[in-house]
Write a protein that holds these residues in place. Structure first.
Motif, PDB file in Angstrom:
ATOM      1  N   ARG A  37       0.847  -1.185   0.000  1.00 53.06           N
ATOM      2  CA  ARG A  37       0.000   0.000   0.000  1.00 53.06           C
ATOM      3  C   ARG A  37       0.886   1.239   0.000  1.00 53.06           C
ATOM      4  NH1 ARG A  37      -3.753  -1.233   2.829  1.00 53.06           N
ATOM      5  NH2 ARG A  37      -3.614  -3.290   1.970  1.00 53.06           N
ATOM      6  N   ALA A  40      -0.393   5.938   4.130  1.00 48.91           N
ATOM      7  CA  ALA A  40      -1.418   5.600   5.095  1.00 48.91           C
ATOM      8  C   ALA A  40      -2.503   6.672   5.162  1.00 48.91           C
ATOM      9  CB  ALA A  40      -0.806   5.413   6.478  1.00 48.91           C
ATOM     10  N   ALA A  46      -6.469   4.659   4.664  1.00 44.63           N
ATOM     11  CA  ALA A  46      -5.932   3.304   4.676  1.00 44.63           C
ATOM     12  C   ALA A  46      -5.436   2.963   6.075  1.00 44.63           C
ATOM     13  CB  ALA A  46      -4.798   3.183   3.666  1.00 44.63           C
ATOM     14  N   ALA A  47      -5.758   1.762   6.528  1.00 43.25           N
ATOM     15  CA  ALA A  47      -5.299   1.259   7.814  1.00 43.25           C
ATOM     16  C   ALA A  47      -5.684   2.164   8.977  1.00 43.25           C
ATOM     17  CB  ALA A  47      -3.792   1.024   7.799  1.00 43.25           C
ATOM     18  N   ARG A  66      -6.037  -4.492  12.905  1.00 43.43           N
ATOM     19  CA  ARG A  66      -5.625  -3.420  12.000  1.00 43.43           C
ATOM     20  C   ARG A  66      -4.110  -3.472  11.756  1.00 43.43           C
ATOM     21  NH1 ARG A  66      -4.947   2.225  12.983  1.00 43.43           N
ATOM     22  NH2 ARG A  66      -3.869   1.501  14.845  1.00 43.43           N
ATOM     23  N   ASP A  67      -3.364  -3.666  12.820  1.00 44.32           N
ATOM     24  CA  ASP A  67      -1.911  -3.672  12.658  1.00 44.32           C
ATOM     25  C   ASP A  67      -1.451  -4.828  11.784  1.00 44.32           C
ATOM     26  OD1 ASP A  67      -1.928  -1.498  14.245  1.00 44.32           O
ATOM     27  OD2 ASP A  67      -1.234  -2.520  16.068  1.00 44.32           O
ATOM     28  N   GLN A  98      -3.379  -4.306   8.155  1.00 49.89           N
ATOM     29  CA  GLN A  98      -3.196  -2.997   7.507  1.00 49.89           C
ATOM     30  C   GLN A  98      -4.405  -2.626   6.635  1.00 49.89           C
ATOM     31  OE1 GLN A  98      -0.659  -0.505   7.763  1.00 49.89           O
ATOM     32  NE2 GLN A  98      -0.427  -1.687   9.650  1.00 49.89           N
ATOM     33  N   ILE A  99      -5.585  -2.807   7.214  1.00 47.20           N
ATOM     34  CA  ILE A  99      -6.803  -2.446   6.478  1.00 47.20           C
ATOM     35  C   ILE A  99      -7.579  -1.416   7.288  1.00 47.20           C
ATOM     36  CG2 ILE A  99      -7.089  -4.640   5.263  1.00 47.20           C
ATOM     37  CD1 ILE A  99      -9.179  -5.323   7.513  1.00 47.20           C
ATOM     38  N   SER A 154      -0.816 -11.271   5.739  1.00 47.34           N
ATOM     39  CA  SER A 154      -1.018 -10.853   7.120  1.00 47.34           C
ATOM     40  C   SER A 154      -0.277 -11.765   8.076  1.00 47.34           C
ATOM     41  CB  SER A 154      -2.497 -10.889   7.457  1.00 47.34           C
ATOM     42  OG  SER A 154      -2.875 -12.224   7.685  1.00 47.34           O
TER      43      SER A 154
END
Lengths: 270, 392, 298
Positions: A4, A7, A36-37, A206-207, A210-211, B6
């Protein structure tokens, strides 16, 4: 998957969305963006239109006007299963599990968009169908383990405790391998300890992934503790939008929603 | 492909404890001794029956096979997809008449012109099943948009419209006189009583019924296995999601409308296959067969067996097909029963209908899992007894 | 033109009878969420009782009617109390399928009692025909129209203004709130079933008098046409039930009356017509003409 870029780039754009039900305007020109994220919380009193907003983003309702775009795709005219194909996953506030089926099967429903087996292949149990099933079950068990459900895979979802059912909801959404996660009141009905754990879980998700995470929540402590940005709704209108700190000091929010009493002020107990 | 970007799951990839709870026991597990013994015994009995049973029982068996296959389709539709349909006889008729028209030679003798395509019977049978599926898809714009209960009533229309067509499309169906059904055949083998050379198996002469028995058995077993596989697969699971939580299913990516249409078409294909078997079992088909009574009969089968259960469809079909015939055969010997026509007494047909109605009511009130649930309990008991016996 | 008028009047009177059936059917659905497939059986109980008593000739015809209506109402109440109420927690489809079993048992028993005979109604109207403004209409059809309209009118006044009517609407709209307001759903449901039974019996009377020859196994087939009527109007709309009933009645009688011009549709298309209309309506409006549309799309 490609990396990505930045951020800060807006991934989800909610633009002037209006929803009416039989004369009642549930959402009135609501706009906001989710980066993002980012963890983005939508708050507001009951009936403010939070759930309606979720239903619009996930495709259950079609707005009268306005649009919702995710990574450039217009979701407004898409049916729910098309939106799901874009990787939009959600949980349900009043738990929507198949009560009589084991947890594992409930989670496998989340794999629908990632699997191919059709009626004919399934009826004949073709080797590709069996391979696909086996492969996805491995992943489903991994995700269940991540949420501490590893030892409950064979238990009927309806027999689980409320808290566990909420975790199955989240696990199922993760089984979609989401590109956008919508969480509908994940901490509802939880005590302070469980709520804090839920906050950590949402952050971990999330971490790891990363969404962007869009969150509807009543618990101010949780929201102010984990959200990167907050949108406040009141009677279907956007009242405020900003960082938790900005929201806490926004006079309009304090007046209309949080009250001026200091002891009720958000941020406490987070 | 599972997404590997992920860390999720890798962070905590401790092996999942393979704790099998009580719920797992309710899923069919073919490796349990009682199940294996029961299945083996059933297969052996089914294979041996034509060697010992007379025509009456074989004919009854053919009807049971036909009912089972059709009922499998209905149990998938009602039990798995949650769609109630009275329209099943329509699709059974499409299969039955489809096969007859496709496999017959055209004729103009006697009652007027009859259409026929003279296809090889096996091809005609497959085409008839597909035809039923297409008919199901044609109705699916209605089926897929209606909630389960609306569909139940709307599908009543199919039965009446269908019968109307059967009574009026004379060149296709022979109207109320019906049509003779051409014998089934595979390359080099005809499923009828041959006048030139009689086939003997273990000294037993094999005629039409004996041969059709094996055909029916093979088709039924295959249809049963397909139904079972479907239930334990991605489409089956997603259908149940649509049934119980339609909104959730859509949001998880299940194309709800299309899945409902597929379920309807699938059940129609089962009905069509059941129709082909029905036609072969009767040897001559008439429109009266495919009415509302047949719709109710299939529903009774499915309810008695337990909604959504393939094994239940088998048990239900045996019971519902068998009871009237058996009562009829032994009417004189049974107290309170008298052969058809004697006034003031309960005829075997009436007794059977009352039994079905009462069984449906009682099962739904007290054991909605149907015979399968009762059977499961018995089996669990037997398992426990076996374990105990082994221990001592 | 006169034929057309006669057919319309005749169709409306038949439609009023279907409307009575559809109304009861819809009422039960609204109050208990159950599609009552035993509705034809209730009709048969009423019609058979009335015809049997009238045939014995010991009581006046009015008493026979009242007995039929009463017995059908009681039967409906018993079904609700004994079978439907205990299944309150189960899915609507399961309960509805159960009523198929109820229908099977009752119908089988009544048909067994009927045997192969047709039991004539022996009603006071007979086959007499009225002539109003040059339009001929059987007395039975006129009576059906008058009684149907009167009962439907009474129902709507009652539904709108009586405590029970209001309770019934409240339960149909929002069972949970209604429960909080102290409305007992079970009682409302029991009342709906009882009324539905009574209305079915009245309809049964008019479906078995002239021009039909009496109570026969086939009488129940006429009751089945109340199902398309209810669906056409919308399963959860009482007003829709009336509209659906009238549409089905008129469509059926018109098809019958113009059968000579409609031979391409095949013989006896009038009995299929209600279902054809229903399918056509459903293609355009999946919830019927006046039914509630679903909010969610999926």
């Amino acid at each position: 998957m490609s990396a990505r870029s930045t951020a800060t780039e807006a991934e989800l754009v909610v633009d002037a969305v209006t929803v009416r039900f039989a004369g009642v305007t549930a959402l009135d020109g609501v706009s906001f963006t989710v980066g993002a994220a980012a963890i983005h919380a939508v708050i507001g009193p009951n009936g403010a239109g939070k759930s309606t907003l979720f239903n619009v983003v996930s495709g259950a309702y079609r707005p009268a006007c306005g649009s919702v775009r995710f990574r450039g795709a217009d979701l407004t005219r898409l049916r729910p299963h098309r939106i799901a194909r874009l990787g939009v996953a959600r949980t349900f506030q009043n738990i929507a599990l198949l009560a009589s089926e084991p947890v594992e099967e409930n989670l496998m429903i989340g794999r629908h968009r990632l699997t191919r087996t059709g009626f004919v292949a399934a009826a004949l149990r073709t080797p590709p169908a069996r391979r696909e099933d086996r492969r996805h079950r491995i992943r489903v068990r991994e995700i269940a383990g991540f949420l501490g459900l590893g030892d409950k895979l064979d238990v009927a979802a309806g027999e689980l405790s409320y808290g566990d059912q909420k975790r199955v909801e989240i696990a199922r959404a993760l089984c979609v391998e989401p590109a956008l996660l919508l969480l509908d009141e994940p901490a509802a009905g939880m005590n302070a300890h469980e709520t804090a754990a839920m906050g950590r879980l949402i952050r971990d998700i999330r971490d790891d992934l990363q969404i962007p995470v869009l969150l509807v929540e009543h618990d101010m402590g949780l929201v102010m503790g984990i959200a990167d940005r907050v949108t406040v709704l009141d009677f279907g209108k956007r009242l405020a939008d900003g960082t938790p700190a900005e929201i806490q000091h926004d006079p309009a929010v304090q007046d209309a929603y949080l009250g001026t009493d200091d002891s009720d002020s958000p941020g406490e107990g987070s | 492909m599972p997404d590997s970007r992920s860390a999720l799951g890798v962070a905590d990839s401790a092996p999942v404890a393979p704790a099998r709870s009580a719920v797992a026991a309710s899923r069919p597990n073919p490796r349990r001794p009682v199940t294996i013994v029961a299945v083996l015994a059933a297969v052996l009995v089914a294979l041996a029956i034509p060697l010992y049973a007379d025509r009456f029982w074989l004919q009854l068996g053919l009807f049971a096979f036909a009912s089972t296959v059709a009922a499998l389709g209905l149990t998938l539709l009602l039990g798995q997809a949650g769609q109630l349909s009275f329209g099943h006889p329509f699709f059974v008729a499409v299969g039955a008449y489809g096969y007859t028209v496709l496999a017959s030679r055209p004729s103009t003798a006697g009652a007027g012109h009859r259409l026929g395509l003279a296809l090889p019977p096996a091809v005609a049978a497959i085409a008839a099943v597909l035809l039923a599926g297409v008919a199901g898809l044609l109705f699916s714009p209605i089926a897929a948009r209606l909630r389960g209960i609306y569909l139940g009533i709307a599908s009543l229309g199919l039965v009446f419209v269908g019968q109307h067509i059967l009574f009026n499309a004379e060149t296709l169906t022979g109207a109320s006189n019906g049509r003779g059904v051409p014998a089934f055949a595979l390359p080099g083998f005809r499923f009828d009583t041959s006048s030139q050379e009689t086939l003997y198996v273990f000294g037993v002469p094999f005629g039409r019924e004996e041969k059709l028995w094996y055909l029916g058995l093979a088709v039924t077993v295959a249809a049963y296995l397909c139904a079972r596989n479907l239930i334990h697969s991605r489409p089956g699971r997603s259908l149940r999601a649509v049934r119980d939580r339609e909104l959730m299913a859509g949001i998880m990516g299940v194309p709800v409308t299309r899945y409902k249409a597929y379920a309807f078409a699938l059940s129609s294909m089962y009905a069509g296959l059941g129709g082909v078997l029905t036609a072969l079992a009767f040897g001559r088909i008439v429109p009266d067969t495919f009415g509302l009574d047949l719709a109710v009969q299939y529903l009774v089968i499915v309810v008695i067996g337990g909604l959504g259960s393939p094994a239940g469809a088998v048990a239900g079909a045996l019971f519902v097909t068998g009871l009237p015939a058996v009562l009829d055969r032994y009417a004189a010997a049974l107290p309170g029963l008298a052969p058809e026509g004697s006034p003031g007494v309960i005829s075997p047909a009436v007794a059977a209908q009352l039994t079905f109605g009462i069984t449906v009511i009682i099962l739904l009130l007290f054991e909605p899992g149907g015979v399968t649930a009762v059977g499961r309990r018995l089996r669990r008991g037997a398992d426990r007894a076996l374990v105990r016996a082994r221990r001592s | 033109m006169r034929l057309f008028l006669e057919l319309i009047v005749s169709g409306l009177s038949l439609g009023a009878v279907y409307a009575l059936l559809a109304l009861g059917f819809v009422m039960v659905f609204k109050a208990s969420g159950v599609v009552n497939f035993a509705h034809p059986a209730l009709l048969m109980i009423g019609a058979y009782t009335t015809a049997r008593l009238a045939a014995d000739g010991h009581v006046p015809f009015v008493v026979a009617i009242l007995a039929g209506v009463g017995l059908a109402a009681v039967a409906a109440l018993v079904v609700q109390r004994l079978l439907v109420y205990p299944m309150a927690s189960r899915s609507a489809i399961t309960v509805s399928v159960m009523t198929i079993g109820v229908n099977l048992v009752i119908q089988t028993e009544i048909i067994r009692r009927l045997g192969v005979d047709i039991l004539p109604m022996r009603d006071p109207w007979g086959a007499r025909v009225l002539t109003v403004a040059g339009v001929h209409i059987p007395q039975t059809r006129a009576a059906a129209l008058v009684v149907g309209v009167a009962l439907i009118g009474a129902f709507f006044v009652w539904f709108k203004f009586s405590i029970w009517g209001i309770a019934m609407r409240a339960v149909a709209d929002d069972p949970e709130t209604a429960a909080l307001m102290g409305i007992r759903r079970a009682r409302v449901s029991a009342l709906a079933w009882t009324l539905a039974g009574a209305l079915a019996a009245v309809a049964g009377l008019f479906l078995t008098v002239y021009p039909t020859s009496g109570v026969a196994p086939a009488s129940a087939a006429a009751a089945l046409r109340a199902f398309p009527a209810a669906i056409i109007g919308g399963l959860d709309s009482t007003g829709g039930a009336i509209a659906g009933g009238l549409i089905v009645g008129v469509a059926e009688v018109l098809t019958q009356g113009y059968a000579h011009d409609l031979t391409f549709l095949g013989q006896g298309f009038d009995t299929v017509m209600p279902y054809a209309v229903m399918v056509a309506v459903l293609l355009v409006r999946p919830s019927g003409l006046f039914g509630t549309q679903e909010l969610h799309r999926a």
